[in-house]
Design a protein around this motif. Structure first.
Motif, short mmCIF file in Angstrom:
data_model
loop_
_atom_site.label_atom_id
_atom_site.label_comp_id
_atom_site.label_asym_id
_atom_site.label_seq_id
_atom_site.Cartn_x
_atom_site.Cartn_y
_atom_site.Cartn_z
N LYS A 310 1.00 -1.23 -0.17
CA LYS A 310 -0.06 0.12 0.01
C LYS A 310 0.82 1.15 0.01
CE LYS A 310 -4.24 -1.83 2.05
NZ LYS A 310 -5.42 -1.52 3.11
N ILE A 311 1.84 0.99 0.82
CA ILE A 311 2.58 2.48 1.08
C ILE A 311 3.50 2.81 -0.30
CG2 ILE A 311 4.70 3.45 2.33
CD1 ILE A 311 3.64 1.68 4.72
N MET A 312 3.97 1.69 -0.84
CA MET A 312 4.83 1.73 -1.89
C MET A 312 4.12 2.17 -3.35
SD MET A 312 7.62 1.86 -0.40
CE MET A 312 8.73 2.29 -2.01
N GLY A 313 2.79 2.01 -3.37
CA GLY A 313 2.15 2.01 -4.64
C GLY A 313 0.66 2.11 -4.82
N LEU A 314 0.19 0.94 -4.09
CA LEU A 314 -1.15 0.82 -4.20
C LEU A 314 -2.21 1.75 -3.77
CD1 LEU A 314 -1.46 -3.18 -3.50
CD2 LEU A 314 -1.19 -2.01 -5.72
N ASN A 315 -1.48 2.65 -2.58
CA ASN A 315 -2.60 3.82 -1.93
C ASN A 315 -2.69 4.90 -2.98
OD1 ASN A 315 -3.05 2.76 0.43
ND2 ASN A 315 -1.55 3.63 1.52
N TRP A 316 -1.33 5.18 -3.92
CA TRP A 316 -1.27 6.15 -4.91
C TRP A 316 -2.31 5.52 -6.13
CZ3 TRP A 316 -0.46 11.10 -5.86
CH2 TRP A 316 0.48 11.48 -5.42
N LEU A 317 -2.17 4.47 -6.38
CA LEU A 317 -3.08 3.84 -7.37
C LEU A 317 -4.54 4.11 -7.21
CD1 LEU A 317 -2.94 2.55 -10.36
CD2 LEU A 317 -3.02 0.38 -9.08
N ASP A 318 -4.90 3.51 -6.11
CA ASP A 318 -6.41 3.76 -5.43
C ASP A 318 -6.84 5.44 -5.68
OD1 ASP A 318 -8.76 2.54 -4.10
OD2 ASP A 318 -7.99 3.86 -2.52
N LEU A 319 -5.86 6.05 -5.21
CA LEU A 319 -6.29 7.56 -4.95
C LEU A 319 -6.50 8.01 -6.40
CD1 LEU A 319 -6.06 10.21 -3.28
CD2 LEU A 319 -3.85 10.37 -4.52
N LEU A 320 -5.62 7.65 -7.15
CA LEU A 320 -5.65 8.26 -8.68
C LEU A 320 -7.06 7.49 -9.39
CD1 LEU A 320 -2.25 7.89 -9.85
CD2 LEU A 320 -3.14 10.05 -9.47
N GLU A 321 -7.40 6.39 -8.92
CA GLU A 321 -8.51 5.56 -9.62
C GLU A 321 -9.86 6.67 -8.88
OE1 GLU A 321 -7.95 1.87 -8.48
OE2 GLU A 321 -7.11 1.37 -10.54
N ARG A 322 -9.74 7.00 -7.68
CA ARG A 322 -10.73 7.62 -6.99
C ARG A 322 -10.83 9.11 -7.62
NH1 ARG A 322 -10.26 8.15 -1.84
NH2 ARG A 322 -8.21 6.98 -2.04
N GLY A 323 -9.67 9.67 -7.59
CA GLY A 323 -9.79 11.12 -7.54
C GLY A 323 -9.62 11.74 -9.08
N THR A 324 -9.33 10.98 -9.98
CA THR A 324 -8.98 11.55 -11.25
C THR A 324 -10.09 11.41 -12.48
OG1 THR A 324 -7.73 10.00 -12.23
CG2 THR A 324 -6.48 11.55 -10.76
N ALA A 325 -11.20 10.37 -11.92
CA ALA A 325 -12.08 10.40 -12.98
C ALA A 325 -13.05 11.27 -13.16
CB ALA A 325 -12.93 8.78 -12.69
N PRO A 326 -13.48 11.92 -14.35
CA PRO A 326 -14.45 12.91 -14.32
C PRO A 326 -15.70 12.62 -13.72
CG PRO A 326 -13.39 12.64 -16.55
CD PRO A 326 -12.87 11.52 -15.61
N ARG A 327 -16.32 13.61 -13.14
CA ARG A 327 -17.38 13.21 -12.51
C ARG A 327 -18.61 13.18 -13.44
NH1 ARG A 327 -18.07 16.35 -7.10
NH2 ARG A 327 -17.16 14.42 -5.92
N GLN A 328 -19.44 12.21 -13.30
CA GLN A 328 -20.57 11.99 -14.24
C GLN A 328 -21.71 12.93 -13.65
OE1 GLN A 328 -20.23 10.62 -17.21
NE2 GLN A 328 -18.04 10.08 -16.60
#
Lengths: 328, 328
Positions: A310-328
């Motif tokens: 999580k610390i090394m990458g998965l938290n960043w990946l999860d954040l980008l998935e949640r935070g960078t998709a345009p809102r519908q």
């Protein structure tokens, strides 16, 4: 090590195939690359143009990240995914429409300020902090809409707390450390870090010596101890790495970051007249090749394997998935 | 009529929900919208920003066309797909990198010149025509690479023939008519039209009165006769419609198109001091609602149904599919 997906949450280096190879050697699947400090909209188009040239010239080493899922592809391909961020709001100038335009060009992250007061908020080097401006409120809403993450790494305390309150999506500190570990202007209070975690955001731990206790002499065990204490406070899902690596950059780039076009007198930022140059790097973290050293340090500190991931990458990946998709 | 996929290969109107409804009423599935005449790179970002606001405000009427296949989706959804084009190369300024940046922002088509000499080529109103410049050769290659179509509607003869020779992908005339029908500066010689067809490109027939025999008095039967003669010369696969509709625009917009920032003396373009304003529209083609009138005219002129379909939209769709995909 091969299956560990690792992401560096901030670099601003003198990009070259040599540095891209180092990223790969260190096991990185993605890097958040700063593309603007004080650039205007027009200048920022040229920075994006320069990246397009690199993607064309080195397709075996790097790939653009147009959506978060491209990072998984990059890992499968053995390439390094590059996603863009601004350390300042200068590229949008005074034009709210430019938030979406730059999001279309792949900009995932924008800091609302870089040390100084901006059109949106106050920076961590200002005497006064008025919080979020009228334009800033509009921009936060627009960033939420188009899926551009709000980064408060170089912002002042009140501005940061207000941004967290105003934003309906995660707010991040891509690169800094807790003030409780080392009281630097750029580091963050417990109140800010708790707010970041509550917003669903993330702190990327910095390896920049000015952000560390003991500076360039800070030990790996001290760094990992800081990570452990912060995990206890923020939760294991809200921390990552944001090295702030600025490799092979000449002094004039540091001076551009610190002075832009705003200062006639030389500003030394985190340095001083006696200590104006880039700090010496940590002996245990020279560059991207030493990511496995952090992994080892975290394991030795007692983190479980899924926590290390999580610390090394998965938290960043999860954040980008949640935070960078345009809102519908 | 419902299943006929129709595309207008050029409009520059004072966009509004009323005009979008007219497009839908006329049966259009896509429109090539001009977004720049003399704009700089920065100004062009604002034009794109304005379109983003329209896409956000009127999602029931219009949708952005990010790839050619989006036009089929637009038809299914009953919306009008909008794709962007420049009538001049001013948005890329002197920077080859901006070709790809604007392609990323959805610009499918760029004219190398608008009436005047540009950094790339010569315009149809210049005394001399030096053909394609050094920068122009580089830009043609780059447009070919990223999938941006070369449009020579407002260019001079030699420049057009050289562009066709240099380009490895189709070259188009989005909006003009054959000189053999009406000898206007903006219309095109048989040599140019044959070259366009050989390149795999397309001529979009214009309904702008200055491009038509008899001007605003040109009859539908004459227009359809011109289409038939051109089909015989260029082939049925290389013709389409490019109305050049400029609806509800004030005179100052016409003056901006003609004078930009380049002329202190007033330039009248295709008009004159005595005839400086917008021409009166054709009585049989007022606006987008009259697309079915052209369809009827072509049928009456004796075109087979599959030929009508090609002219009214399928040739444009095929061209966009072939011409705008980035080269691998």
């Amino acid at each position: 090590m091969q299956e560990l997906l690792m992401i560096d949450g901030l670099q601003y280096s003198n990009w070259s195939p040599e540095l891209f190879r180092q990223m790969r050697e260190g096991g990185l699947s993605a890097v958040h690359a700063t593309i603007a400090y004080h650039e205007t909209a027009r200048e920022t188009l040229s920075r994006i143009g320069e990246w397009n040239r690199r993607f064309e010239a080195f397709p075996d080493l790097i790939r653009p990240v147009r959506q978060a899922s491209d990072i998984r592809l990059a890992q499968q391909e053995g390439r390094v995914g590059i996603f863009f961020g601004f350390q300042n709001c200068s590229p949008i100038e005074d034009d709210i429409d430019l938030v979406e335009v730059f999001r279309q060009l792949g900009v995932f992250i924008m800091q609302l300020t870089y040390n100084n007061q901006s059109l949106l908020a106050s920076g961590c080097y200002e005497r006064e902090d008025n919080g979020i401006s009228r334009f800033g409120r509009q921009v936060i809403e627009e960033m939420n809409r188009v899926g551009m993450l709000i980064d408060m790494s170089h912002s002042a305390e009140r501005s940061t707390l207000e941004a967290i309150e105003l934003s309906s999506r995660p707010v991040i500190i891509s690169h800094a450390n807790p003030t409780s570990f080392h009281a630097a202007r750029r580091n963050k209070s417990d109140a800010v870090l708790r707010g970041i975690a509550e917003s669903g955001g993330l702190l990327g731990f910095s390896t920049y010596p000015f952000h560390l206790r003991g500076g360039s002499q800070c030990q790996l065990s001290e760094f990992c101890d800081m990570v452990a204490r912060t995990a206890d406070m923020m939760g294991i899902d809200h921390i990552g790495i944001g090295t702030d690596l600025c490799q092979q950059q000449p002094l004039q780039v540091l001076e551009w970051m610190r002075n832009g076009r705003w200062s006639k007198a030389k500003d030394y930022g985190e340095g001083s007249a006696d200590n104006a140059d880039w700090p010496a790097p940590l002996h245990w973290f020279r560059d991207s090749r030493d990511f496995p050293v952090i992994v080892r340090g975290l394991r030795e500190r007692g983190f479980a394997e899924d926590e290390v991931r999580k610390i090394m990458g998965l938290n960043w990946l999860d954040l980008l998935e949640r935070g960078t998709a345009p809102r519908q």
